[in-house]
Design an enzyme around this catalytic site. Structure first.
Site, PDB file in Angstrom:
ATOM      1  N   ARG A  45       0.851  -1.210   0.000  1.00 48.15           N
ATOM      2  CA  ARG A  45       0.000   0.000   0.000  1.00 48.15           C
ATOM      3  C   ARG A  45       0.874   1.243   0.000  1.00 48.15           C
ATOM      4  NH1 ARG A  45      -1.545   1.881   4.591  1.00 48.15           N
ATOM      5  NH2 ARG A  45      -2.151  -0.117   5.466  1.00 48.15           N
ATOM      6  N   TYR A  97     -16.682  16.885 -14.819  1.00 50.51           N
ATOM      7  CA  TYR A  97     -17.156  15.503 -14.964  1.00 50.51           C
ATOM      8  C   TYR A  97     -18.285  15.216 -13.961  1.00 50.51           C
ATOM      9  CZ  TYR A  97     -16.833  10.389 -14.830  1.00 50.51           C
ATOM     10  OH  TYR A  97     -17.106   9.065 -14.866  1.00 50.51           O
ATOM     11  N   ASP A 169      -7.991  18.842 -13.839  1.00 55.17           N
ATOM     12  CA  ASP A 169      -8.247  17.496 -14.336  1.00 55.17           C
ATOM     13  C   ASP A 169      -7.894  17.518 -15.830  1.00 55.17           C
ATOM     14  OD1 ASP A 169      -9.410  15.239 -15.496  1.00 55.17           O
ATOM     15  OD2 ASP A 169     -11.109  15.209 -14.116  1.00 55.17           O
ATOM     16  N   LYS A 194      -8.925   6.736 -19.470  1.00 51.87           N
ATOM     17  CA  LYS A 194      -9.240   7.295 -20.784  1.00 51.87           C
ATOM     18  C   LYS A 194      -7.987   7.260 -21.673  1.00 51.87           C
ATOM     19  CE  LYS A 194     -12.996   7.913 -18.464  1.00 51.87           C
ATOM     20  NZ  LYS A 194     -13.359   9.136 -17.763  1.00 51.87           N
TER      21      LYS A 194
HETATM   22  C1  LIG Z   1     -13.827   9.437 -16.377  1.00 56.17           C
HETATM   23  C2  LIG Z   1     -13.475  10.731 -15.776  1.00 56.17           C
HETATM   24  C3  LIG Z   1     -13.237  10.847 -14.390  1.00 56.17           C
HETATM   25  C4  LIG Z   1     -13.426   9.710 -13.421  1.00 56.17           C
HETATM   26  O1  LIG Z   1     -12.476   8.729 -13.615  1.00 56.17           O
HETATM   27  P1  LIG Z   1     -12.710   7.172 -13.286  1.00 56.17           P
HETATM   28  O2  LIG Z   1     -11.414   6.551 -13.674  1.00 56.17           O
HETATM   29  O3  LIG Z   1     -13.879   6.716 -14.111  1.00 56.17           O
HETATM   30  O4  LIG Z   1     -13.015   7.077 -11.823  1.00 56.17           O
HETATM   31  C5  LIG Z   1     -12.822  12.085 -13.913  1.00 56.17           C
HETATM   32  N1  LIG Z   1     -12.678  13.149 -14.734  1.00 56.17           N
HETATM   33  C6  LIG Z   1     -12.919  13.072 -16.054  1.00 56.17           C
HETATM   34  C7  LIG Z   1     -12.743  14.284 -16.903  1.00 56.17           C
HETATM   35  C8  LIG Z   1     -13.326  11.873 -16.624  1.00 56.17           C
HETATM   36  O5  LIG Z   1     -13.572  11.814 -17.940  1.00 56.17           O
END
Ligand SMILES: *Cc1c(COP(=O)(O)O)cnc(C)c1O
Length: 380
Positions: A45, A97, A169, A194
């Site tokens: 961890r 998001y 983000d 992504k």
């Molecule tokens: C998908 C997404 C998230 C969340 O991520 P996960 O890996 O699905 O928990 C956060 N911000 C953006 C812009 C996203 O497209």
């Protein structure tokens, strides 16, 4: 080192013990300490060599000093907000998001944090929203699904001026397209599920910072909260990341071709794409992005059925998510943004006729033919 070289040789690209050119998956929960307190790893961890490889890689790619890998983008975001306390105030971009909005609205508010939602493209509005309790400005650029672009350097400057943190983000752009730390931002995070993973086969989150103090705090929280990325997923993620540039070049080229096609399609009434010279955010996008990303949203003429259109496609996959090899298409009003009440959604500019397309790396001939199939169906 140039970005493309960093992808291949950055992070830990070779196993220290065997010289293996692919970092092994260290499936171990604990590590033999030859002498107490002198071992590099103690417990997985707190640190694992496979996870460290992907953490050092994202730090190199974003130009940071420390990277952290989490079990999802959402876990990464929650850990970053754990830097703060009850009573702290945040400025948050107005189309973050959906899952981030849910975390803020349903979880963090219960812990006594307060939020002001602002269109972060409006720098005066950002300044105006700052209070003595404000601790950070949190935003996405480009946003989802309208691909609005905020001037990153300008927001980072405001944050510095008012002694608050800036957090971005960077999921929709990927570090190939934009690197916010280089523009003065304090913390960058990703849903690595992504573009970074890239192959629709891993859920992961990453956080990077340049400031060693902040890095130390986030590392502490990563271990304390425990939402870490497991060794197998860490390996899969770094494997996907190595081809980021190759994939992004193909994504960007296809996106440009699809934009030009849609721009000449009379059944399309509006296109949202930062690379559209008529887009109000074009100048900012051109200044801070290397390429315009590979997300395109567009509206059909009123009365045309977006559901019928997307269901007609054969190559482009009808699915949520983005940043995958395969092109993914969806109707935000009834899919990704379906949980938002219709009046609020319309207020935010997300119309019923809106379609969001994550352009993949297929041959553009097939993608354009597939879109033509959809329009042909609507015309009948
Ligand atoms: C998908 C997404 C998230 C969340 O991520 P996960 O890996 O699905 O928990 C956060 N911000 C953006 C812009 C996203 O497209």
């Amino acid at each position: 080192m140039e970005f493309d070289t960093k992808l291949i040789h950055g992070g830990i690209s070779e196993d220290e013990f065997t010289g293996a050119t692919s970092i092994p998956i260290y499936m171990a929960s604990t590590f033999h300490q030859k002498k107490i307190g002198e071992s590099k790893y103690e417990y997985s961890r707190s640190g694992n060599p496979t996870r460290e490889a992907v953490e050092r890689l994202i730090a190199d790619l974003e130009g940071g000093t420390a990277g952290f890998a989490f079990a999802s983008g959402s876990a990464a975001i929650n850990t970053v907000f754990s830097l703060f306390s009850a009573g702290d105030h945040f400025i948050v971009g107005n189309d973050v998001y959906g899952g981030t909005f849910r975390l803020i609205d349903a979880v963090l508010k219960r812990f006594g944090m307060t939020f002001t939602i602002v269109d972060t493209r409006d720098l005066e509005a950002v300044k105006h929203a700052i209070t003595p309790q404000t601790k950070a400005i949190y935003l996405e650029t480009p946003t989802n699904p309208l691909l609005r672009v905020t001037d990153i350097a300008a927001v980072a400057d405001i944050a510095k001026q008012y002694h608050v943190l800036s957090i971005i983000d960077n999921t929709f752009a990927s570090p190939y397209v934009q690197r916010p730390l280089e523009l003065g931002v304090d913390i960058v995070l990703h849903s690595a599920s992504k573009y970074l993973g890239g192959h629709s086969d891993v859920i992961a989150g990453l956080v990077v910072t340049k400031d060693p103090d902040l890095g130390q705090k986030i590392g502490y929280l990563q271990n304390a909260i425990g939402g870490i990325l497991a060794p197998q997923e860490s390996w899969l993620l770094q494997r996907g990341m190595k081809t980021l540039s190759l994939r992004m070049r193909a994504h960007l080229k296809n996106a440009q071709a699809i934009f030009e096609y849609l721009n000449n399609q009379p059944m399309v009434s509006k296109i949202y794409y930062p690379g559209d010279p008529e887009n109000p955010d074009y100048a900012v996008a051109k200044k801070q992005m290397h390429g315009f990303g590979a997300m395109i949203s567009f509206e059909l003429q009123p009365g045309l059925d977006p559901k019928a259109f997307v269901e007609q496609l054969r190559v482009i996959t009808l699915a949520e998510s983005l940043g995958a090899l395969e092109s993914l298409i969806e109707v935000p009003a009834i899919m990704t943004h379906g949980a938002i009440p219709r009046d609020i959604r319309l207020q935010n500019g997300i119309k019923d006729e809106l379609i969001r397309l994550s352009v993949g790396v297929e041959d553009q001939v097939d993608l354009l033919a597939d879109l033509a199939r959809g329009f042909h169906y609507l015309a009948d």
